[in-house]
Design an enzyme around this catalytic site. Structure first.
Site, PDB file in Angstrom:
ATOM      1  N   SER A   1       0.825  -1.203   0.000  1.00 19.67           N
ATOM      2  CA  SER A   1       0.000   0.000   0.000  1.00 19.67           C
ATOM      3  C   SER A   1       0.859   1.251   0.000  1.00 19.67           C
ATOM      4  O   SER A   1       1.919   1.291   0.600  1.00 19.67           O
ATOM      5  CB  SER A   1      -0.913   0.025   1.234  1.00 19.67           C
ATOM      6  OG  SER A   1      -1.659   1.227   1.264  1.00 19.67           O
TER       7      SER A   1
ATOM      8  N   GLU B   1      -9.742   2.255   4.259  1.00 21.54           N
ATOM      9  CA  GLU B   1      -9.469   3.379   3.352  1.00 21.54           C
ATOM     10  C   GLU B   1     -10.773   3.903   2.746  1.00 21.54           C
ATOM     11  O   GLU B   1     -10.997   5.120   2.680  1.00 21.54           O
ATOM     12  CB  GLU B   1      -8.514   2.915   2.261  1.00 21.54           C
ATOM     13  CG  GLU B   1      -8.137   3.942   1.227  1.00 21.54           C
ATOM     14  CD  GLU B   1      -7.264   3.337   0.143  1.00 21.54           C
ATOM     15  OE1 GLU B   1      -7.586   3.532  -1.046  1.00 21.54           O
ATOM     16  OE2 GLU B   1      -6.276   2.649   0.482  1.00 21.54           O
TER      17      GLU B   1
ATOM     18  N   LYS C   1      -4.373  -6.590   3.932  1.00 25.08           N
ATOM     19  CA  LYS C   1      -4.408  -5.520   2.924  1.00 25.08           C
ATOM     20  C   LYS C   1      -5.851  -5.235   2.503  1.00 25.08           C
ATOM     21  O   LYS C   1      -6.226  -4.072   2.274  1.00 25.08           O
ATOM     22  CB  LYS C   1      -3.572  -5.922   1.704  1.00 25.08           C
ATOM     23  CG  LYS C   1      -3.611  -4.931   0.530  1.00 25.08           C
ATOM     24  CD  LYS C   1      -3.173  -3.538   0.939  1.00 25.08           C
ATOM     25  CE  LYS C   1      -2.815  -2.650  -0.241  1.00 25.08           C
ATOM     26  NZ  LYS C   1      -3.824  -2.487  -1.275  1.00 25.08           N
TER      27      LYS C   1
ATOM     28  N   HIS D   1      -7.319  -3.199   5.182  1.00 26.36           N
ATOM     29  CA  HIS D   1      -6.739  -1.859   5.033  1.00 26.36           C
ATOM     30  C   HIS D   1      -7.514  -1.072   3.983  1.00 26.36           C
ATOM     31  O   HIS D   1      -7.887   0.091   4.194  1.00 26.36           O
ATOM     32  CB  HIS D   1      -5.268  -1.980   4.625  1.00 26.36           C
ATOM     33  CG  HIS D   1      -4.679  -0.721   4.050  1.00 26.36           C
ATOM     34  ND1 HIS D   1      -4.927  -0.303   2.754  1.00 26.36           N
ATOM     35  CD2 HIS D   1      -3.853   0.219   4.580  1.00 26.36           C
ATOM     36  CE1 HIS D   1      -4.295   0.832   2.526  1.00 26.36           C
ATOM     37  NE2 HIS D   1      -3.643   1.172   3.607  1.00 26.36           N
ATOM     38  N   ASN D   2      -7.780  -1.695   2.834  1.00 26.15           N
ATOM     39  CA  ASN D   2      -8.482  -0.997   1.767  1.00 26.15           C
ATOM     40  C   ASN D   2      -9.926  -0.676   2.156  1.00 26.15           C
ATOM     41  O   ASN D   2     -10.462   0.370   1.775  1.00 26.15           O
ATOM     42  CB  ASN D   2      -8.455  -1.830   0.485  1.00 26.15           C
ATOM     43  CG  ASN D   2      -7.106  -1.781  -0.205  1.00 26.15           C
ATOM     44  OD1 ASN D   2      -6.102  -1.418   0.402  1.00 26.15           O
ATOM     45  ND2 ASN D   2      -7.065  -2.168  -1.457  1.00 26.15           N
TER      46      ASN D   2
END
Length: 481
Positions: free
Chosen positions: A128, A189, A182, A185-186
């Site tokens: 990222s 986001e 991940k 995480h996205n």
């Protein structure tokens, strides 16, 4: 001299990772399906470096020292499988394939197991930070076959972002856990971006502030507890002028794209029965934004709320800031709660403080906020929910009234606040010792004989009532989400 690592895929992320690796004195061999792309890169950005080109996969593998490390920076999905199928006959026992794309974690589970059977080590690694992060230091989240870690660790940790002396790259865990982290995480986001957008709309359409005035507010926020990469770039965006001197932001079409990782996060939350309401609403907000033409037609038919704010603007601005902070806390609490549910379901062992550290630098959601998350999990690795940590409990109690005022402001002015309001509903639900699910379960038993538990009986005992007097005593099976 043979290369330390080979990289396949010379799009923006791939090119910048190669240059980053080269900067840290590792020799890279590169391959791209289109040979012209390889030539352009070698004659352009990579000119004068140690980077070498290969024009076939055979040449790429031959130019690598053993154990060979091949990193894939290609489109997730079938393309990854196609390259794995082409590479495996060329590799030997102990060689390593690293997938640095946004692959779905279940694909990484499958690939790790299949390649282990061929004695090839597979690493699924979330990366990222976008173009800037790839070039100067991204957040890297590797998982998969642990036997590969000591070999890839020097390269991945060298090129990652640093917080102090700590690399934002640590081993996440087995199977697809790296890509799973991940994915979460996205999802966070998506939530962070939607939270910021709702604040922007309340400030612009609700309070009638100009882009320049809102930029000043965001700049001030970025100097306090809301300090983050996304607040920083929003400040810059608000100040950017078009050729005619007007704010460019006002001329950008209000339809948002997405690549699917936020959707994956929401789907997985439903599968695990984890309440990920804010991130789910953020995905749906993008879906609604894409219905631009339909929204325009509806705006001419359905009556609009009067958007004339007459209150105390300074108080409203403070309330909106409180809502941003509180909703952000909820988003991370839900995201880490989802990872906790995944850990239990998939048999992983995740280091939540370490994950917070990996997200502290290099990545899109990097913020001062993550230090507090790391400290919370360092103090209590078994923490059930971030809201129960003293720091976050105190922070959300402090922001509570302003948060509610911001949601009410949106309701009164007809401005949608799906992330603010869904986060508030979750918070009020989470801290409620009793919810109306007793009625819901009675309804399920009434129409479907799904049974219920009783407050005056031990948990695990299920009962069925013949609510109509002619329904019988047979009950249906039940399950818990």
């Amino acid at each position: 001299m043979k290369a330390d690592i080979g990289l396949i895929g010379l799009a923006v992320m791939g090119q910048n990772l190669v240059l980053n690796i080269n900067d840290h004195d590792f020799k890279v061999a590169v391959y791209n399906r289109t040979a012209a792309k390889t030539d352009e890169f070698l004659e352009g950005p990579a000119k004068g470096t140690q980077v070498t080109g290969a024009y076939s996969l055979e040449e790429l593998v031959e130019n690598l020292q053993t154990p060979r490390i091949v990193m894939l920076m290609v489109k997730a999905g079938d393309v990854v499988d196609q390259y794995i199928d082409k590479l495996t006959p060329l590799l030997s026992e102990g060689d390593i394939i690293v997938d640095g794309g946004n692959s779905l974690y279940t694909d990484t589970n499958r690939r790790t197991e299949a390649l282990a059977a061929q004695k090839i080590l597979y690493v699924g690694s979330g990366v990222s930070g976008g173009e800037e992060g790839a070039r100067n230091g991204p957040s890297i989240m590797p998982g998969g076959n642990k036997a590969a870690w000591e070999t890839v660790k020097p390269i991945l940790q060298s090129i990652s972002a640093k917080v102090g002396d700590e690399p934002c790259c640590q081993w996440v865990g087995e199977q697809g856990s790296g890509h799973y982290v991940k994915m979460v995480h996205n999802g966070i986001e998506y939530g962070d971006m939607q939270i910021i957008c709702e604040a922007y709309q309340l400030l612009s359409e609700g309070l009638g502030l100009t882009a320049d005035e809102i930029q000043v507010i965001f700049k001030k926020w970025n100097e306090g507890v809301l300090n983050s990469y996304l607040i920083e770039i929003t400040t810059n965006i608000l100040g950017y002028k078009d050729e005619d001197g007007e704010a460019l932001i006002s001329k950008i079409l209000d339809t948002a794209g997405q690549k699917g990782t936020g959707k994956w996060t929401g789907i997985n939350a439903l599968d695990l029965g984890a309440p990920l309401t804010l991130i789910a609403e953020s995905v749906f907000a993008r879906c609604l934004s894409s219905q631009k033409e339909e929204r325009v037609r509806a705006s001419k038919i359905l009556p609009q709320a009067t958007r004339n704010f007459t209150g105390d603007k300074d108080a409203a601005i403070k309330a909106i800031g409180d809502a941003v902070y509180a909703a952000k806390i909820i988003s991370y609490a839900q995201g880490f709660g989802l990872m906790r549910a995944a850990e239990a379901e998939y048999g992983w062992k995740l280091n939540y403080g370490g994950i917070a550290l990996m997200w502290r630098g290099g990545c899109i959601i990097r913020s001062q906020f993550l230090n507090d998350i790391k400290h919370a999990y360092d103090a209590n690795p078994e923490l059930e929910n971030l809201l129960l940590a003293d720091f976050f409990k105190d922070a959300i109690i402090t922001a509570d009234q302003g948060w509610r005022d911001a949601v009410v402001l949106g309701v009164q002015l007809g401005i949608p606040t799906p992330s603010f309001s869904s986060a508030l509903a979750y918070y009020d639900g989470y801290r409620s010792a009793r919810l109306p699910a007793n009625l819901l379960q009675a309804q399920r038993d009434y129409f479907g004989a799904h049974t219920y538990e009783r407050l005056d009986k031990p948990r695990g005992e299920f009962f069925h009532t013949d609510w109509t007097g002619h329904g019988g005593k047979t009950s249906s099976s039940t399950y818990n989400a």
